[in-house]
Write an enzyme that holds these catalytic residues in place. Structure first.
Site, PDB file in Angstrom:
ATOM      1  N   SER A  64       0.894  -1.139   0.226  1.00 29.16           N
ATOM      2  CA  SER A  64       0.028   0.103   0.122  1.00 29.16           C
ATOM      3  C   SER A  64       0.802   1.022  -0.119  1.00 29.16           C
ATOM      4  CB  SER A  64      -0.977  -0.060   1.141  1.00 29.16           C
ATOM      5  OG  SER A  64      -0.083  -0.314   2.436  1.00 29.16           O
ATOM      6  N   HIS A  73      -1.907  -2.695  -6.766  1.00 23.00           N
ATOM      7  CA  HIS A  73      -2.421  -2.272  -5.571  1.00 23.00           C
ATOM      8  C   HIS A  73      -3.912  -2.393  -5.545  1.00 23.00           C
ATOM      9  CE1 HIS A  73      -2.994   0.843  -2.128  1.00 23.00           C
ATOM     10  NE2 HIS A  73      -3.060  -0.511  -1.756  1.00 23.00           N
ATOM     11  N   GLU A 117      -4.280   0.270  -8.823  1.00 19.24           N
ATOM     12  CA  GLU A 117      -3.549   1.144  -8.800  1.00 19.24           C
ATOM     13  C   GLU A 117      -2.452   0.623  -9.361  1.00 19.24           C
ATOM     14  OE1 GLU A 117      -2.217   3.172  -5.240  1.00 19.24           O
ATOM     15  OE2 GLU A 117      -2.210   4.900  -6.101  1.00 19.24           O
ATOM     16  N   ASN A 140      -3.189   6.469  -1.217  1.00 18.40           N
ATOM     17  CA  ASN A 140      -2.922   6.538   0.295  1.00 18.40           C
ATOM     18  C   ASN A 140      -2.066   7.765   0.177  1.00 18.40           C
ATOM     19  OD1 ASN A 140      -3.928   4.165   1.312  1.00 18.40           O
ATOM     20  ND2 ASN A 140      -2.482   2.937   0.529  1.00 18.40           N
TER      21      ASN A 140
HETATM   22  N1  CAA Z   1     -15.805  -8.796   0.700  1.00 19.29           N
HETATM   23  C1  CAA Z   1     -16.706  -8.812   0.029  1.00 19.29           C
HETATM   24  N2  CAA Z   1     -17.729  -8.273  -0.325  1.00 19.29           N
HETATM   25  C2  CAA Z   1     -18.091  -7.259   0.649  1.00 19.29           C
HETATM   26  C3  CAA Z   1     -17.349  -6.846   1.462  1.00 19.29           C
HETATM   27  C4  CAA Z   1     -16.226  -7.802   1.854  1.00 19.29           C
HETATM   28  N3  CAA Z   1     -15.190  -7.700   2.676  1.00 19.29           N
HETATM   29  N4  CAA Z   1     -17.892  -6.143   2.192  1.00 19.29           N
HETATM   30  C5  CAA Z   1     -19.093  -5.785   1.647  1.00 19.29           C
HETATM   31  N5  CAA Z   1     -19.097  -6.521   0.612  1.00 19.29           N
HETATM   32  C6  CAA Z   1     -20.138  -6.655  -0.236  1.00 19.29           C
HETATM   33  C7  CAA Z   1     -21.494  -6.694   0.332  1.00 19.29           C
HETATM   34  O1  CAA Z   1     -21.575  -7.955   0.342  1.00 19.29           O
HETATM   35  C8  CAA Z   1     -22.635  -6.133  -0.618  1.00 19.29           C
HETATM   36  O2  CAA Z   1     -22.893  -7.028  -1.952  1.00 19.29           O
HETATM   37  P1  CAA Z   1     -24.217  -7.444  -2.281  1.00 19.29           P
HETATM   38  O3  CAA Z   1     -24.451  -6.157  -3.108  1.00 19.29           O
HETATM   39  O4  CAA Z   1     -23.936  -8.437  -2.719  1.00 19.29           O
HETATM   40  O5  CAA Z   1     -24.987  -7.271  -0.859  1.00 19.29           O
HETATM   41  C9  CAA Z   1     -21.969  -4.872  -1.070  1.00 19.29           C
HETATM   42  O6  CAA Z   1     -20.486  -5.236  -0.982  1.00 19.29           O
HETATM   43  C10 CAA Z   1     -22.241  -3.573  -0.412  1.00 19.29           C
HETATM   44  O7  CAA Z   1     -21.968  -3.819   0.932  1.00 19.29           O
HETATM   45  P2  CAA Z   1     -23.173  -3.362   1.878  1.00 19.29           P
HETATM   46  O8  CAA Z   1     -24.620  -2.998   1.431  1.00 19.29           O
HETATM   47  O9  CAA Z   1     -23.147  -4.213   3.150  1.00 19.29           O
HETATM   48  O10 CAA Z   1     -22.546  -1.849   2.719  1.00 19.29           O
HETATM   49  P3  CAA Z   1     -22.341  -0.786   1.675  1.00 19.29           P
HETATM   50  O11 CAA Z   1     -23.039  -0.141   0.469  1.00 19.29           O
HETATM   51  O12 CAA Z   1     -21.611   0.154   2.649  1.00 19.29           O
HETATM   52  O13 CAA Z   1     -20.662  -1.318   1.004  1.00 19.29           O
HETATM   53  C11 CAA Z   1     -18.517  -0.868   1.127  1.00 19.29           C
HETATM   54  C12 CAA Z   1     -19.608  -1.718   1.639  1.00 19.29           C
HETATM   55  C13 CAA Z   1     -18.299  -1.338  -0.327  1.00 19.29           C
HETATM   56  C14 CAA Z   1     -17.384  -1.449   1.725  1.00 19.29           C
HETATM   57  C15 CAA Z   1     -18.608   0.479   1.029  1.00 19.29           C
HETATM   58  O14 CAA Z   1     -18.978   1.036   2.481  1.00 19.29           O
HETATM   59  C16 CAA Z   1     -17.356   1.247   0.669  1.00 19.29           C
HETATM   60  O15 CAA Z   1     -16.992   1.581  -0.587  1.00 19.29           O
HETATM   61  N6  CAA Z   1     -16.605   1.749   1.494  1.00 19.29           N
HETATM   62  C17 CAA Z   1     -15.334   2.352   1.322  1.00 19.29           C
HETATM   63  C18 CAA Z   1     -14.235   1.464   0.875  1.00 19.29           C
HETATM   64  C19 CAA Z   1     -12.994   1.952   0.609  1.00 19.29           C
HETATM   65  O16 CAA Z   1     -12.812   2.913   0.672  1.00 19.29           O
HETATM   66  N7  CAA Z   1     -12.017   1.155   0.327  1.00 19.29           N
HETATM   67  C20 CAA Z   1     -10.475   1.552   0.212  1.00 19.29           C
HETATM   68  C21 CAA Z   1      -9.806   1.170   1.481  1.00 19.29           C
HETATM   69  S1  CAA Z   1      -8.389   1.766   1.215  1.00 19.29           S
HETATM   70  C22 CAA Z   1      -7.325   0.471   0.528  1.00 19.29           C
HETATM   71  O17 CAA Z   1      -7.993  -0.708   0.339  1.00 19.29           O
HETATM   72  C23 CAA Z   1      -6.081   0.536   0.163  1.00 19.29           C
HETATM   73  C24 CAA Z   1      -4.981   0.684   1.279  1.00 19.29           C
HETATM   74  O18 CAA Z   1      -3.984   0.511   0.689  1.00 19.29           O
HETATM   75  C25 CAA Z   1      -5.241   1.025   2.763  1.00 19.29           C
END
Ligand code: CAA
Length: 283
Positions: free
Chosen positions: A119, A140, A152, A190
């Protein structure tokens, strides 16, 4: 070059997600980690995710079984001798990653691309641990991998154009959108996300607002799907701190100084969702 077989190193949250999307796209996958129980847990998570897809009528039971049959479990790094690309999603520690890449370089065939899901660690430095820096690249993925559309793609100083093209095509085959960036601390994702999360922590630290209020402002006011503190708990506060330290060290600018409250939580073992407590408490 067409990628037919992939090795994913690290069967945690990111690694198992990466393995899942490759298996769903019809590739053979070796999911590798140090301990058998960890790879078993990774496979259980993949099975759970695919079962959910079947329940939601997005996949048939047969497609689920086909995807699962593509995945082989491994605790022996020698299995890297059979793959076209290795995607490393192990611990964020330069010493460990360098050692791993040196070993992979010795085991993997000459054509094999060595990619890392780091990351924030420098791709160029990881590549320097191998004799094939032109075949080392950053790939990434975002968490949760099966849901998030971005990959990425980070070019190290020596990454060859052909290698970039193969990884770009692979990302598209996974149904993701690759975005090309160069190798600087935190890349793009990030470098922008973590200072926002760090600033959110400063607002709590300085008593400007509660975590709930900070998250509500960003969710309702900026249309973010999760507030920054919920997101920090989801990513892991240790990872957030590590990335802030990498930015601070890499740029030497005080604007990247990790918030003391973030340090305190990490020292307390409050690492977010995975430990049951971070800015919020989890069952
Ligand atoms: N694994 C697989 N599928 C997942 C999941 C997981 N851990 N978490 C959620 N989902 C799926 C759910 O099953 C759901 O699918 P369905 O349509 O089949 O029901 C879908 O995602 C939507 O989930 P929810 O309805 O429960 O909740 P939501 O609408 O809030 O979506 C989310 C969840 C997609 C995580 C959303 O909250 C989101 O986009 N959050 C921000 C995520 C983000 O910013 N990620 C980047 C993090 S930084 C990174 O990864 C890089 C780094 O280097 C740190």
């Amino acid at each position: 070059m067409e990628i037919k077989k992939v090795m994913v190193i690290g069967a945690g949250q990111m690694g198992s997600g990466i393995a899942q999307v490759h298996a769903m796209a019809g590739m053979k996958v070796i999911l590798h980690d140090l301990k058998e129980e960890v790879v078993e847990r990774g496979l259980a998570q993949i099975t759970k995710n695919l079962t959910r897809q079947v329940e939601k009528n997005r996949m048939t039971e047969e497609e689920k079984q086909t995807a699962l049959s593509q995945i082989e479990l491994s605790t022996d790094l020698q299995n890297a001798s059979e793959v076209d690309i290795v995607i490393e999603a192990a611990i964020e520690n330069m010493k460990i990653k360098s050692q791993l890449f040196t070993e992979l370089d010795q085991i993997a065939p000459a054509h094999t691309i060595l990619a890392t899901n780091t990351s924030s660690l420098p791709i160029t430095e990881i590549a320097a641990a191998t004799t094939r820096p032109e075949k080392v690249i950053g790939m990434h993925f975002m968490n949760p991998v099966p849901v998030m559309k971005l990959v990425e793609v980070i070019r190290g100083l020596a990454t060859a154009d052909e290698v970039y093209e193969v990884v770009r095509a692979l990302s598209m085959k996974l149904g993701k959108t690759p975005v090309e960036v160069n190798d600087f601390p935190g890349f793009v994702s990030n470098r922008i996300l973590m200072p926002m999360i760090n600033e959110a922590i400063f607002t709590v630290y300085e008593g400007v607002a509660t975590p709930e209020a900070v998250d509500e402002v960003m969710k309702l006011g900026m249309n973010h799907p999760m507030g920054p503190l919920t997101l920090a708990d989801f990513i892991g506060l240790d990872t957030c701190l590590y990335i802030m330290e990498t930015l601070h060290e890499g740029f030497g600018d005080d604007k990247y100084r990790p918030c003391p409250l973030l340090r305190k939580y990490v020292k307390a073992g409050w690492l977010g969702k995975k430990t049951g407590r971070g800015f919020y408490q989890y069952e």
